[in-house]
Design a protein around this motif. Structure first.
Motif, mmCIF file in Angstrom:
data_model
loop_
_atom_site.group_PDB
_atom_site.id
_atom_site.type_symbol
_atom_site.label_atom_id
_atom_site.label_comp_id
_atom_site.label_asym_id
_atom_site.label_seq_id
_atom_site.Cartn_x
_atom_site.Cartn_y
_atom_site.Cartn_z
ATOM 1 N N GLU A 97 85.944 86.799 17.855
ATOM 2 C CA GLU A 97 84.622 87.266 17.975
ATOM 3 C C GLU A 97 84.044 88.158 17.979
ATOM 4 N N ARG A 98 83.546 88.499 16.671
ATOM 5 C CA ARG A 98 82.876 89.099 16.128
ATOM 6 C C ARG A 98 81.301 89.444 16.767
ATOM 7 N N PRO A 99 80.937 90.719 16.459
ATOM 8 C CA PRO A 99 80.165 90.812 17.250
ATOM 9 C C PRO A 99 78.692 91.553 16.325
ATOM 10 N N ALA A 100 77.628 91.388 16.401
ATOM 11 C CA ALA A 100 76.328 91.333 15.402
ATOM 12 C C ALA A 100 76.177 92.960 15.380
ATOM 13 N N TRP A 101 75.878 93.403 14.886
ATOM 14 C CA TRP A 101 75.848 95.587 15.164
ATOM 15 C C TRP A 101 74.630 95.343 16.130
ATOM 16 N N TYR A 102 73.716 94.618 16.334
ATOM 17 C CA TYR A 102 72.504 95.331 17.530
ATOM 18 C C TYR A 102 73.154 94.780 18.421
ATOM 19 N N GLU A 103 75.011 94.028 19.055
ATOM 20 C CA GLU A 103 75.739 93.401 19.942
ATOM 21 C C GLU A 103 76.079 94.996 20.771
ATOM 22 N N LEU A 104 76.253 96.349 19.218
ATOM 23 C CA LEU A 104 77.425 97.063 19.805
ATOM 24 C C LEU A 104 76.485 97.929 20.736
ATOM 25 N N LYS A 105 77.573 98.431 21.840
ATOM 26 C CA LYS A 105 77.610 98.844 22.627
ATOM 27 C C LYS A 105 76.709 100.701 22.396
ATOM 28 N N MET A 106 77.130 100.882 21.310
ATOM 29 C CA MET A 106 76.082 102.193 20.466
ATOM 30 C C MET A 106 74.566 102.026 20.353
ATOM 31 N N THR A 107 74.885 100.713 19.584
ATOM 32 C CA THR A 107 73.125 100.326 19.607
ATOM 33 C C THR A 107 72.904 99.908 20.339
ATOM 34 N N LYS A 108 73.165 99.373 21.760
ATOM 35 C CA LYS A 108 72.471 99.100 22.932
ATOM 36 C C LYS A 108 72.108 100.591 23.471
ATOM 37 N N ASP A 109 72.715 101.707 23.482
ATOM 38 C CA ASP A 109 72.294 102.793 23.847
ATOM 39 C C ASP A 109 71.490 103.504 23.037
ATOM 40 N N LEU A 110 71.011 103.103 22.379
ATOM 41 C CA LEU A 110 70.419 104.054 21.337
ATOM 42 C C LEU A 110 68.781 103.111 21.577
ATOM 43 N N LYS A 111 68.607 102.193 22.260
ATOM 44 C CA LYS A 111 67.161 101.386 22.820
ATOM 45 C C LYS A 111 66.059 101.871 22.608
ATOM 46 N N GLY A 112 66.590 103.058 23.819
ATOM 47 C CA GLY A 112 65.235 103.542 24.132
ATOM 48 C C GLY A 112 64.776 104.462 22.817
ATOM 49 N N VAL A 113 65.289 104.814 21.995
ATOM 50 C CA VAL A 113 65.069 105.690 20.883
ATOM 51 C C VAL A 113 64.338 104.684 19.937
ATOM 52 N N MET A 114 65.333 103.319 19.840
ATOM 53 C CA MET A 114 64.534 102.746 18.917
ATOM 54 C C MET A 114 63.348 102.015 18.843
ATOM 55 N N GLY A 115 62.897 102.045 20.651
ATOM 56 C CA GLY A 115 61.360 101.257 20.359
ATOM 57 C C GLY A 115 60.526 102.530 20.188
ATOM 58 N N GLY A 116 60.869 103.825 19.976
ATOM 59 C CA GLY A 116 59.865 105.167 20.777
ATOM 60 C C GLY A 116 59.110 104.792 19.536
ATOM 61 N N LYS A 117 58.056 105.967 19.738
ATOM 62 C CA LYS A 117 56.940 106.346 18.556
ATOM 63 C C LYS A 117 57.174 106.809 17.221
ATOM 64 N N ALA A 118 58.696 107.782 17.340
ATOM 65 C CA ALA A 118 58.847 108.523 15.931
ATOM 66 C C ALA A 118 59.508 106.846 15.459
ATOM 67 N N LEU A 119 59.950 106.666 15.750
ATOM 68 C CA LEU A 119 60.174 105.073 14.815
ATOM 69 C C LEU A 119 59.735 104.714 14.226
ATOM 70 N N ARG A 120 58.557 104.139 15.249
ATOM 71 C CA ARG A 120 57.373 103.706 14.195
ATOM 72 C C ARG A 120 56.836 104.066 13.307
ATOM 73 N N GLY A 121 56.257 105.190 13.684
ATOM 74 C CA GLY A 121 55.823 105.847 12.346
ATOM 75 C C GLY A 121 56.650 105.956 11.374
ATOM 76 N N VAL A 122 57.763 106.004 11.426
ATOM 77 C CA VAL A 122 57.941 106.014 10.032
ATOM 78 C C VAL A 122 58.969 103.900 9.127
ATOM 79 N N LEU A 123 58.676 103.177 9.739
ATOM 80 C CA LEU A 123 58.300 101.905 9.467
ATOM 81 C C LEU A 123 57.522 102.028 8.275
ATOM 82 N N CYS A 124 57.802 101.138 6.894
ATOM 83 C CA CYS A 124 56.721 101.278 6.207
ATOM 84 C C CYS A 124 56.050 99.429 6.232
ATOM 85 N N ASN A 125 55.317 98.765 5.711
ATOM 86 C CA ASN A 125 54.447 97.380 5.076
ATOM 87 C C ASN A 125 55.056 96.927 3.979
ATOM 88 N N TYR A 126 55.329 95.579 4.197
ATOM 89 C CA TYR A 126 56.127 94.841 3.837
ATOM 90 C C TYR A 126 54.796 93.645 2.832
#
Length: 204
Positions: A1-30
């Motif tokens: 069984e192959r996990p998706a990228w967002y299920e990897l331990k590395m990604t889960k470890d970064l969830k705190g950073v990914m939800g922070g204001k710094a990341l939201r500040g670089v998102l763009c509108n579609y």
């Protein structure tokens, strides 16, 4: 069984950073697709395709499920007006199993459509989005497509036209597709985010 990228331990470890204001500040509108409404919407799309595609490249694949197949004639009659070859593939399935995505991509390989219509609800539209990747970039693993990755779609199928028959999912104006990875036990939903998933044209 192959996990998706967002299920990897590395990604889960970064969830705190990914939800922070710094990341939201670089998102763009579609901004989503060109939306046609009213009784001549299909005619406008057909005339656009006539002008945009050379005669030898006018091939449209209309993807439906078993229920929405009955509406396909409303599309094909407009494509006939502009001399566009067409085929209906009525095999999209609820919950979008990856096996049906692969089957649809095989139809694309054989028919080589330059325009793909998604005629149906959210499952039909998500099937087409995943098919676009399988058709144009078959070497990619759908489980490992990271957000904000440019895939370079629209080289084979130049236009993705969405015709929603339901109200609620909004898949015609989103950059997200959800499928079901049936190779996993139990089956697992697979989410893919790509800004190339927006329909080029939507007919309401």
């Amino acid at each position: 069984e192959r996990p998706a990228w967002y299920e990897l331990k590395m990604t889960k470890d970064l969830k705190g950073v990914m939800g922070g204001k710094a990341l939201r500040g670089v998102l763009c509108n579609y901004f989503s697709s060109r939306i046609y409404t009213g009784k001549i919407g299909l005619l406008q799309v057909a005339k656009y395709l006539e002008a945009a595609l050379p005669p030898g490249e006018r091939r449209a694949l209309i993807v439906t499920d078993s229920f929405t197949e009955k509406y396909a004639a409303r599309v094909t009659e407009h494509l006939d007006l502009v001399g566009m070859e067409h085929r209906v593939w009525p095999a999209a399935e609820p919950e979008v199993p990856l096996s049906s995505v692969d089957a649809g991509a095989a139809v694309c390989e054989e028919f080589r459509p330059t325009a793909i219509f998604a005629l149906g609800g959210g499952s039909v539209m998500d099937t087409v989005k995943m098919m676009l990747v399988r058709y144009e970039r078959p070497e990619l693993d759908l489980r490992m497509i990271f957000p904000f990755t440019s895939l370079g779609l629209r080289k084979k199928a130049r236009y993705f036209i969405a015709i929603p028959t339901t109200s609620g999912t909004g898949s015609e104006v989103t950059a997200v597709a959800v499928a079901t990875d049936t190779a996993r036990t139990p089956h697992k939903k697979l989410e893919v985010f790509c800004d190339e998933f927006f329909a080029d044209m939507t007919v309401l």
